[in-house]
Design a protein around this motif. Sequence first.
Motif, PDB file in Angstrom:
ATOM      1  N   LEU A 242       0.574  -1.068   0.253  1.00 11.99           N
ATOM      2  CA  LEU A 242       0.478  -0.336  -0.148  1.00 11.99           C
ATOM      3  C   LEU A 242       0.488   0.737  -0.327  1.00 11.99           C
ATOM      4  O   LEU A 242       0.523   1.734  -0.321  1.00 11.99           O
ATOM      5  CB  LEU A 242      -0.961   0.016   1.277  1.00 11.99           C
ATOM      6  CG  LEU A 242      -2.173  -1.131   1.178  1.00 11.99           C
ATOM      7  CD1 LEU A 242      -2.807  -0.841   2.636  1.00 11.99           C
ATOM      8  CD2 LEU A 242      -3.311  -0.680   0.126  1.00 11.99           C
ATOM      9  N   PHE A 246       0.401   4.007  -2.833  1.00 11.02           N
ATOM     10  CA  PHE A 246      -0.506   5.122  -2.474  1.00 11.02           C
ATOM     11  C   PHE A 246       0.735   6.152  -2.923  1.00 11.02           C
ATOM     12  O   PHE A 246       0.621   7.595  -3.214  1.00 11.02           O
ATOM     13  CB  PHE A 246      -1.111   5.280  -1.632  1.00 11.02           C
ATOM     14  CG  PHE A 246      -2.458   4.546  -1.521  1.00 11.02           C
ATOM     15  CD1 PHE A 246      -3.691   4.915  -2.407  1.00 11.02           C
ATOM     16  CD2 PHE A 246      -2.677   2.995  -1.340  1.00 11.02           C
ATOM     17  CE1 PHE A 246      -5.024   4.243  -2.155  1.00 11.02           C
ATOM     18  CE2 PHE A 246      -4.087   2.724  -1.530  1.00 11.02           C
ATOM     19  CZ  PHE A 246      -4.657   3.422  -1.901  1.00 11.02           C
ATOM     20  N   VAL A 249       1.011   7.365  -6.205  1.00 10.71           N
ATOM     21  CA  VAL A 249      -0.129   8.223  -6.017  1.00 10.71           C
ATOM     22  C   VAL A 249      -0.160   9.710  -5.659  1.00 10.71           C
ATOM     23  O   VAL A 249      -0.364  10.992  -5.908  1.00 10.71           O
ATOM     24  CB  VAL A 249      -1.887   7.709  -6.054  1.00 10.71           C
ATOM     25  CG1 VAL A 249      -2.715   9.037  -6.031  1.00 10.71           C
ATOM     26  CG2 VAL A 249      -1.353   6.042  -6.272  1.00 10.71           C
ATOM     27  N   LEU A 272       4.384   7.516   2.988  1.00  7.68           N
ATOM     28  CA  LEU A 272       3.165   6.974   3.418  1.00  7.68           C
ATOM     29  C   LEU A 272       3.192   5.968   4.129  1.00  7.68           C
ATOM     30  O   LEU A 272       2.603   5.693   5.548  1.00  7.68           O
ATOM     31  CB  LEU A 272       3.059   6.596   2.390  1.00  7.68           C
ATOM     32  CG  LEU A 272       1.676   6.928   0.894  1.00  7.68           C
ATOM     33  CD1 LEU A 272       0.816   6.442   1.949  1.00  7.68           C
ATOM     34  CD2 LEU A 272       2.216   8.629   0.917  1.00  7.68           C
TER      35      LEU A 272
END
Lengths: 443, 285, 482
Positions: A242, A246, A249, A272
């Motif tokens: 993840l 992310f 992103v 993150l």
Amino acid sequence: MIWDSTDTWIVVIGVLAGISSALLGSYLLLRRMSLMGDAISHAVLPGLAIAFLVTLSRDSVSMFIGAAILGVLTAIVTQILHRNGKVEENASLGVVFTTLFALGLILISLFANKVHLDASCVLYGNIVLSTLDQVSVWGWMVPRAAVVLFIVLLIDIAAIAILFKELRITSFDPAMADTVGFNPWICQYILMSLVAVTAVAAFEVVGSILVVAMIIVPPATAYLLTDRLLVMLVLSVVFGALAAGFGHVAAITVPIWFGFEDTETAGMMAVLAGIFFLLALLGAPRYGILGRLVYRVSLSLRIAREDVLGFLYRAEELRSDQAHSWQAGSIGQAVGISPSLARIALVGLHRAGQIVRHDRSWSLTNQGRNRAASLVRSHRLWETYLAKHFDLPLDHVHRAAMDLEHVTDASMQVALSREVNNPSIDPHGKPMPEAKDQENDPQ
Amino acid sequence: MNSEIQSESILPNQDLPRSRSARDEVPPGREHHPDSPLSIHDMTVAYHRKPVLWDVDYDAPAGKLIGVIGPNGAGKSTLLKAALGLVPKASGKVLFFGQPYRSQRNRVAYVPQRESVDWDFPINALEVVTMGRYGKIGWIKPVSKRHRNVAMEALERVGMSDLAKRQINQLSGGQQQRVFLARALAQEASLYMMDEPLAGVDAATESTIVNVLRDLRDQGATVIVVHHDLQTVSQYFDHVLLLNMRMVASGITSDVFTQENLRKTYGGRLTLLDQAAEALARAGE
Amino acid sequence: MTTDRIIKQTWLFMMMVVMLVAAPLFAGEVEIQENISFVDQLLRTLSLRDYNTRLVLTGTTLLGLASGVMGTYMLLRRRSLIGDALGHATFPGIALAFMIMVAFGGEGKSLPGLLIGAAVTGLLGVGAVVFIRHWTRLKEDAALGIVLSVWFGIGVALMGLVQSMPGADAAGLESFIYGKTASMVQSDAILIAGAAVTVVIVCTLLFKEFAILSFDVDLARTQGWPLVKIDLIMMLLVTLVVVVGLQAVGLILVVALLIIPAVAARFWTQRLYLMIWIAALIGALSGLVGAGITNLFAGLPAGAVIVLTGSSIFLISLIFGSYRGLVVLLTRRVRLNRRVRYQHLLRALWEAGELKQRASQSQDCITLKWLLQQRAWSQRSLQRLLKSAQRKDLLLFDPNKETVRLTKSGEIEASRVVRNHRLWELYLIHYADIAPSHVDRDADSVEHVIGTDLVRELESAIADAGDVLRPPPSPHKLGVQS
């Protein structure tokens, strides 16, 4: 946000790197060797440079061999310095990895024309560039880094699957493992070589420090959420993936909100991972800070409720023939809590049907009386118990009993009563309430 | 209207819950000596809310050699540490000579367990003892000759003056313990609190240390010693404090150090209390 | 001379060195004008007379000195790797400070601003380590790793933004990661000199306070020292060293300077002030020699060379260190073995004498054959041992008749050895339950370890031990030990 195949590949590569790092990192964390991940990801540098010099190519296999050798070397030399040189463990790790890193930097700059590695690539990696170097796999054009990372991931998974039992026992109790025939050092060195290989494969992409982030942070996050090894492995892999996904992103969207262009994906992946960690740090049910805070508040609420209940029972006991009017303020004062806490406790008890309101006063319902009797029984049994075992003034046993009554469940109450021979009065001469029903639930 | 109940609650045989905040106050019915060298009022200590010591209430008699006795895990060391503020108290109050510790620091010396420091530290015996003087020397000022002489005398009293310049990791266990004792002597205190000074030392060291402790007592100081060896208790101590999570008994050794009290102190764990303490610890997590 | 005076003089000496090394920073300006015409050439030559070269050497030497001093405390407090976390955690501060300064219309690359930013996030990072360790079940290593990697990640991300900031020239910010030793300017060097002077002055004034904090926290607390404050001062000094070091050698290698000199110094001494002094010296030497080498061979990364110089000194210390270097340990062991062999021989001879005395035989000569039965030694090694003992005038060995006889001095020595041995045996028999782990059986004299009182007691435990100089009889039967 513009998304093209490059972005997809970046996410794929990042996720692959995140998963393998997190898998190995879990074991490092459990062995309290997290910093070994940091050390190895720096220390492999001379191994890479030498591999380059020897083969004169960017051949992955030789790079991995060089890295694995250096990884194991770091572990061994650190151990030797610690054991034989009596250097404190962290310090010996520090000496070894900084020295090797410096050596690597020098080798790179000495043979700059032959070694196509530069220091900034080692630290940062370059995930965008790595998607451009593509190879054909069954007719598909796939970035070389993705292929390499995928193979490394398979190796890691295979090694962990084969050595699951061994790794678990050597991580948990190396001495015991040794006695039952699992050599903890072999596992250690296999793990170190895997870490080194993974670090090399990943740091082309995300850079060495961010490999460290992927090795340490997702497992630490998982460690706050679970006590079970398998769950921890799964969770850390999920967090690693993840964070990587992310992270990219976030790298191409978040800066835009603030009027910047996009930023380094690798950096955002670590950020993150850090955010996930922060969330777990705050919100983890058992080990999180908020969770513990909530628990503490609810605990003191429950104690306040039980104290109020006990107080009403004792008041009834003293003045069983008289009506009396108790209000939040006076109850709070008598129990030793603030009026507002007393009010909250009263509302809670009222809602639970344990007390009723008459005009401006409160009294126990039958249900409440049973519950209160049980509490007071625990209290007085503890007083009897403590008075039996300790030479203390009676007002002292009262205080300890105040704490203990709140954690006394039904079975403990029975045991307690048996221990003090089922008395009918407590040391103060107060009657012992009967053990009517055992719905005494400390929750 | 509630005044009747409240007034009753003062009676000693009353079990009405008293205010929780009232725990820090001196409980009624127990007089504390105003200038006892160490008076512990109702002290409870918990590690992660798991109680290690419950409601200890104790006045140390002045000018005595006092042994703190109890099984492993009874909270003997914790008693000293919590009194000195080295571990937090859950509740209770401790006074030294009737005053808070802060103002009496210079009159109190503490000897920790030997394992509490790194004996590989680059320092010699004399320097360790000199550290006992640091509190009196104060900020920035270097160690003067006078202070070093005091330290040297302290080493002499424990029979270590010829090893003053010896590195601490080249000392035997008993010698290390003597260095710690000398460090406390160098603090020139009126109250000495010692955590297992006789654990794992050789016979010669044991007799040296005990003689020094007796000298201190004879000079009017109060000495509180955590001790583990039941054989020597009556021989060494004037007073004893029997401890097992709570104070089991305290007083003159011949009165208190009895089979009955020992059985209470050592006779098996109080499993129920342990269980409840565990539950409290879980609740407090 | 008393210890304290030595300490004071050591510090004064160190101060002098700092001043001396720093002096060219200020004197150099004149030279710059002299040399300005051929600076370009000089940069590529080996001449150390060049002002810039001297600037660099001064800077790195002082940096090494300061980090040696602070590293010693970090090592002794088992916090060696805190510098690692601290170093990495400074990175986002640099980027952030740059962004803030640009946002407020500043130039962005003002050094004080950047360094303040670095110090702020660095200290925040250390705070986060303390927080994580205290509030979660994660251990120190994980806490350090989390902080250093996440902070660095934030730094990388922010740096990505900085690159795209309109109107900002961010070039050169990266030098904080790798260092820019060769292009050090006067202000950089003065900064380092200032940091070094601060470190030396504060460590001199607070020598006592730092020592007690490092050695025994509990004692310090019972004496009422404000530990948090002292600790904070210490951490601030470390931060200062790291932050000024970023410029010189880069963030990863400043970590090395905080660790390596201190670890190396540990091999040379067992005194705190000497250790600090030696660590400072090693640090300074690494800086000086490393920067010097870089200057000679263009193109080498200076930070890495400085660290590698330090590592070489570490290696030398590990092997030759006078206190716990490997050579010293090895010779000590060899010497010990030799002494033990001598003692065995002497004891065997002495006991042989006793046996013969009892059997009223002539006790002049003991045969080689008899000796050979006493212990598991080969004929050759025994003969070698006998010859070397003869050289020391301990015994007379007749190789032809294969007989041995103690000399007068050999008898004295043997009686000492036997006495010690037997007292030890007695001691272990009577007190074994108390002491075994602390018994150093090779002590030169029993008294030293167990105290004269106990020795008296042991001696009187044997009825006929009238003469203290003579060894007491053996508590067990003599003869061939099988």
